[in-house]
Scaffold this motif. Structure first.
Motif, PDB file in Angstrom:
ATOM      1  N   VAL A  31       1.029  -1.267   0.037  1.00 52.78           N
ATOM      2  CA  VAL A  31       0.121   0.129  -0.015  1.00 52.78           C
ATOM      3  C   VAL A  31       0.968   1.211  -0.022  1.00 52.78           C
ATOM      4  O   VAL A  31       0.703   2.152  -0.578  1.00 52.78           O
ATOM      5  CB  VAL A  31      -1.114   0.104   1.111  1.00 52.78           C
ATOM      6  N   TYR A  32       1.865   1.019   0.927  1.00 51.49           N
ATOM      7  CA  TYR A  32       2.675   2.311   0.861  1.00 51.49           C
ATOM      8  C   TYR A  32       3.553   2.557  -0.558  1.00 51.49           C
ATOM      9  O   TYR A  32       3.567   3.693  -1.038  1.00 51.49           O
ATOM     10  CB  TYR A  32       3.838   2.191   1.904  1.00 51.49           C
ATOM     11  N   CYS A  33       3.887   1.551  -1.150  1.00 47.16           N
ATOM     12  CA  CYS A  33       4.514   1.603  -2.372  1.00 47.16           C
ATOM     13  C   CYS A  33       3.857   2.419  -3.336  1.00 47.16           C
ATOM     14  O   CYS A  33       4.191   2.781  -4.349  1.00 47.16           O
ATOM     15  CB  CYS A  33       5.366   0.305  -2.763  1.00 47.16           C
ATOM     16  N   SER A  69      -0.561   6.768 -10.025  1.00 48.07           N
ATOM     17  CA  SER A  69      -1.810   7.286 -10.627  1.00 48.07           C
ATOM     18  C   SER A  69      -2.286   6.533 -11.811  1.00 48.07           C
ATOM     19  O   SER A  69      -1.667   6.288 -12.845  1.00 48.07           O
ATOM     20  CB  SER A  69      -1.633   8.715 -11.105  1.00 48.07           C
ATOM     21  N   ILE A  70      -3.527   5.884 -11.839  1.00 52.98           N
ATOM     22  CA  ILE A  70      -3.662   4.891 -12.775  1.00 52.98           C
ATOM     23  C   ILE A  70      -4.517   5.962 -13.809  1.00 52.98           C
ATOM     24  O   ILE A  70      -5.040   5.216 -15.066  1.00 52.98           O
ATOM     25  CB  ILE A  70      -4.603   3.837 -12.526  1.00 52.98           C
ATOM     26  N   ASN A  99       1.959   6.518 -17.282  1.00 59.13           N
ATOM     27  CA  ASN A  99       2.220   5.251 -17.760  1.00 59.13           C
ATOM     28  C   ASN A  99       0.884   4.462 -17.119  1.00 59.13           C
ATOM     29  O   ASN A  99       0.980   3.195 -17.222  1.00 59.13           O
ATOM     30  CB  ASN A  99       3.383   4.530 -17.737  1.00 59.13           C
ATOM     31  N   HIS A 100       0.132   4.935 -16.424  1.00 58.18           N
ATOM     32  CA  HIS A 100      -1.265   4.153 -15.785  1.00 58.18           C
ATOM     33  C   HIS A 100      -0.759   3.066 -14.673  1.00 58.18           C
ATOM     34  O   HIS A 100      -1.432   2.292 -14.523  1.00 58.18           O
ATOM     35  CB  HIS A 100      -2.047   3.846 -16.635  1.00 58.18           C
ATOM     36  N   GLY A 101       0.201   3.237 -13.971  1.00 59.08           N
ATOM     37  CA  GLY A 101       1.030   2.398 -12.957  1.00 59.08           C
ATOM     38  C   GLY A 101       1.246   0.989 -13.894  1.00 59.08           C
ATOM     39  O   GLY A 101       1.549  -0.027 -12.805  1.00 59.08           O
ATOM     40  N   LEU A 102       1.360   0.893 -14.756  1.00 59.30           N
ATOM     41  CA  LEU A 102       2.104  -0.268 -15.570  1.00 59.30           C
ATOM     42  C   LEU A 102       3.217  -0.797 -15.285  1.00 59.30           C
ATOM     43  O   LEU A 102       3.112  -2.165 -14.780  1.00 59.30           O
ATOM     44  CB  LEU A 102       1.966  -0.181 -17.299  1.00 59.30           C
TER      45      LEU A 102
END
Length: 114
Positions: free
Chosen positions: A58-60, A65-66, A70-73
């Protein structure tokens, strides 16, 4: 360095050494009766490692931002790699190093400037 500063430094180092040794020694002193540890200690030993891992995840992921960039890819692919590596090889170190390496590869090459 003045003698007062040196004395305080030696006292602090000695105190830290004693406290560290005590923190390592106390569990052995309390639970070395030859029997099993109390139920609450066994419960915490089973519950805390997964809870700590969830908190770290959760911290990482809190700043991912999705909806932009790169939408968290890289993050989500790396997490999937960690899960897959652990499921296949049952090796924590391999899973962590593999996922971290893949993530670093992604952010340094594939998603550079995204």
């Amino acid at each position: 360095m003045s003698s007062d500063t040196f004395t305080y430094s030696v006292i602090i180092i000695a105190l830290i050494a004693v406290l560290t040794f005590g923190a390592r020694f106390v569990p052995f002193a309390l639970f070395s009766r030859g029997g099993r540890p109390p139920a609450v200690i066994q419960y915490l030993g089973n519950v805390l490692p997964p809870a700590v891992m969830v908190l770290l995840i959760v911290y990482c992921l809190k700043a991912v931002s999705i909806t932009s960039g790169n939408h968290g890819l890289p993050e989500f692919v790396s997490i999937a790699a960690v899960v897959l590596l652990y499921k296949v090889f049952k090796n924590n170190l391999l899973a962590i190093v593999g996922g971290t390496g893949l993530y670093m590869f992604f952010i340094q090459t594939a998603f550079f400037g995204a």
